[in-house]
Write an enzyme that holds these catalytic residues in place. Structure first.
Site, PDB file in Angstrom:
ATOM      1  N   ASP A 141       0.842  -1.205   0.000  1.00 25.69           N
ATOM      2  CA  ASP A 141       0.000   0.000   0.000  1.00 25.69           C
ATOM      3  C   ASP A 141       0.870   1.245   0.000  1.00 25.69           C
ATOM      4  O   ASP A 141       0.488   2.287   0.524  1.00 25.69           O
ATOM      5  CB  ASP A 141      -0.918  -0.016   1.232  1.00 25.69           C
ATOM      6  N   LYS A 144       3.100   3.466  -5.627  1.00 29.97           N
ATOM      7  CA  LYS A 144       2.522   2.483  -6.576  1.00 29.97           C
ATOM      8  C   LYS A 144       3.585   1.995  -7.557  1.00 29.97           C
ATOM      9  O   LYS A 144       3.507   0.870  -8.030  1.00 29.97           O
ATOM     10  CB  LYS A 144       1.313   3.092  -7.296  1.00 29.97           C
ATOM     11  N   ASP A 169      -3.129  -3.064  -2.636  1.00 33.67           N
ATOM     12  CA  ASP A 169      -4.177  -2.052  -2.696  1.00 33.67           C
ATOM     13  C   ASP A 169      -3.981  -1.189  -3.948  1.00 33.67           C
ATOM     14  O   ASP A 169      -2.880  -1.114  -4.497  1.00 33.67           O
ATOM     15  CB  ASP A 169      -4.121  -1.158  -1.444  1.00 33.67           C
ATOM     16  N   ASN A 170      -5.051  -0.558  -4.410  1.00 36.71           N
ATOM     17  CA  ASN A 170      -4.994   0.488  -5.450  1.00 36.71           C
ATOM     18  C   ASN A 170      -4.545   0.013  -6.822  1.00 36.71           C
ATOM     19  O   ASN A 170      -3.929   0.778  -7.572  1.00 36.71           O
ATOM     20  CB  ASN A 170      -4.066   1.634  -5.012  1.00 36.71           C
ATOM     21  N   GLU A 199     -11.361   4.099  -1.496  1.00 37.45           N
ATOM     22  CA  GLU A 199     -11.866   4.369  -0.139  1.00 37.45           C
ATOM     23  C   GLU A 199     -12.768   5.613  -0.096  1.00 37.45           C
ATOM     24  O   GLU A 199     -12.447   6.649  -0.643  1.00 37.45           O
ATOM     25  CB  GLU A 199     -10.702   4.539   0.859  1.00 37.45           C
TER      26      GLU A 199
HETATM   27  N1  LIG Z   1       9.172   2.898  -0.877  1.00 41.58           N
HETATM   28  C1  LIG Z   1       8.427   3.216   0.204  1.00 41.58           C
HETATM   29  N2  LIG Z   1       8.730   2.589   1.367  1.00 41.58           N
HETATM   30  C2  LIG Z   1       7.997   2.864   2.464  1.00 41.58           C
HETATM   31  C3  LIG Z   1       6.967   3.767   2.378  1.00 41.58           C
HETATM   32  N3  LIG Z   1       6.110   4.283   3.286  1.00 41.58           N
HETATM   33  C4  LIG Z   1       5.336   5.161   2.653  1.00 41.58           C
HETATM   34  N4  LIG Z   1       5.730   5.262   1.391  1.00 41.58           N
HETATM   35  C5  LIG Z   1       5.206   6.189   0.434  1.00 41.58           C
HETATM   36  C6  LIG Z   1       3.751   5.867   0.227  1.00 41.58           C
HETATM   37  C7  LIG Z   1       2.953   7.119  -0.027  1.00 41.58           C
HETATM   38  C8  LIG Z   1       1.472   6.824   0.016  1.00 41.58           C
HETATM   39  C9  LIG Z   1       1.107   5.616  -0.855  1.00 41.58           C
HETATM   40  N5  LIG Z   1      -0.348   5.502  -1.058  1.00 41.58           N
HETATM   41  C10 LIG Z   1      -0.924   6.208  -2.030  1.00 41.58           C
HETATM   42  O1  LIG Z   1      -0.269   6.969  -2.731  1.00 41.58           O
HETATM   43  C11 LIG Z   1      -2.396   6.109  -2.193  1.00 41.58           C
HETATM   44  C12 LIG Z   1      -3.044   7.089  -2.941  1.00 41.58           C
HETATM   45  C13 LIG Z   1      -4.430   7.040  -3.103  1.00 41.58           C
HETATM   46  C14 LIG Z   1      -5.123   8.099  -3.902  1.00 41.58           C
HETATM   47  C15 LIG Z   1      -4.717   9.438  -3.793  1.00 41.58           C
HETATM   48  C16 LIG Z   1      -5.362  10.410  -4.530  1.00 41.58           C
HETATM   49  C17 LIG Z   1      -6.410  10.057  -5.391  1.00 41.58           C
HETATM   50  F1  LIG Z   1      -7.038  11.011  -6.087  1.00 41.58           F
HETATM   51  C18 LIG Z   1      -6.806   8.738  -5.511  1.00 41.58           C
HETATM   52  C19 LIG Z   1      -6.156   7.743  -4.762  1.00 41.58           C
HETATM   53  C20 LIG Z   1      -5.189   6.019  -2.512  1.00 41.58           C
HETATM   54  C21 LIG Z   1      -4.535   5.041  -1.782  1.00 41.58           C
HETATM   55  O2  LIG Z   1      -5.230   4.019  -1.191  1.00 41.58           O
HETATM   56  C22 LIG Z   1      -3.148   5.072  -1.622  1.00 41.58           C
HETATM   57  O3  LIG Z   1      -2.559   4.056  -0.904  1.00 41.58           O
HETATM   58  C23 LIG Z   1       6.741   4.393   1.151  1.00 41.58           C
HETATM   59  N6  LIG Z   1       7.443   4.111   0.066  1.00 41.58           N
HETATM   60 MG   LIG Z   2      -3.953   2.465  -0.593  1.00 37.96          MG
END
Ligand SMILES: Nc1ncc2ncn(CCCCCNC(=O)c3cc(-c4ccc(F)cc4)cc(O)c3O)c2n1
Ligand SMILES: [Mg+2]
Length: 214
Positions: A141, A144, A169-170, A199
């Site tokens: 999660d 992406k 997810d996603n 969500e």
């Molecule tokens: N490499 C590494 N290691 C460890 C880490 N820990 C965090 N990160 C960085 C993760 C930053 C957040 C990731 N999640 C998402 O970006 C996300 C976005 C949406 C979404 C947003 C806007 C919209 F309009 C529509 C949908 C919906 C979701 O359910 C999502 O999960 C890492 N990276």
């Molecule tokens: Mg997500």
């Protein structure tokens, strides 16, 4: 100073949820995100699919990539058997600080190890740092465009065994096209798509469940 959305989410948990009651923590976050401010938790609809996969596997070791505020961490950890371990990786220190407090409010600190850092850095160190042999379940999660490289990295590091489950997810929104292409065409995985919604919205999204064949 202006509060951040994760801080306001934590405030809602501390105001509305009962200490030591994970279900009330999950409900408080869902209510906050549905009625006050959207946030990128897996949410209640996809959360029920996550619950059913966790309950079916009954995992002893879980890796979560991308903690955010700890919503899915709490959803997963509340279902784990005693002595099971959930390691969750969060890159952003501000999110990690909030997630620690959400996990503590739910009374699940014993089952959860929150590690701050990037998945690409930590996956190769899992065995030596945490005494992990393999993960029974991995919940993806995080960024992406890291789903595919991190899956290949977990394969290379021997962190997956025959029967390990990846739940992503996603896979539709925001989407993980390279991951989906790889995992669905690889003879080493049996994949299934669980259609759902982004969500707290009516936008299509879903979870991809993939079983590693070894
Ligand atoms: N490499 C590494 N290691 C460890 C880490 N820990 C965090 N990160 C960085 C993760 C930053 C957040 C990731 N999640 C998402 O970006 C996300 C976005 C949406 C979404 C947003 C806007 C919209 F309009 C529509 C949908 C919906 C979701 O359910 C999502 O999960 C890492 N990276
Ligand atoms: Mg997500």
């Amino acid at each position: 100073t202006q509060s951040t959305r994760p801080q306001r989410l934590l405030n809602a948990v501390q105001k509305k949820a009962t200490r030591g009651d994970p279900r009330s923590v999950v409900k408080a976050i869902d209510d906050f995100c549905r009625h006050k401010e959207w946030a990128m938790n897996v949410g209640d609809e996809k959360g029920c699919i996550l619950d059913s996969v966790v309950s079916e596997i009954n995992p002893a070791t879980v890796l979560e990539l991308g903690t955010y505020c700890g919503y899915s961490t709490v959803r997963i950890a509340r279902l784990l058997p005693p002595h099971a371990k959930l390691i969750t990786l969060e890159f952003n220190p501000d999110f990690a600080a909030i997630a620690r407090q959400v996990i503590a409010w739910a009374g699940l600190e014993e089952k959860v190890q929150l590690v701050e850092g990037a998945s690409g850095d930590w996956i190769p160190k899992m065995k030596e740092q945490f005494g992990i042999t393999t993960f029974d379940l991995v919940f993806l999660d995080h960024w992406k465009d890291r789903y595919l490289p991190d899956t290949k990295l977990m394969e290379e590091c021997g962190l997956l065994r025959k029967g390990s489950v990846l739940l992503a997810d996603n896979v539709i929104c925001p989407g993980t096209p390279d991951y989906l292409e790889y995992i669905r065409s690889s003879p080493r995985y049996e994949s299934r798509y669980f259609k759902s919604h982004l969500e707290y919205t009516k936008v299509e999204d879903g979870l991809e469940k993939s079983v590693f064949k070894g």
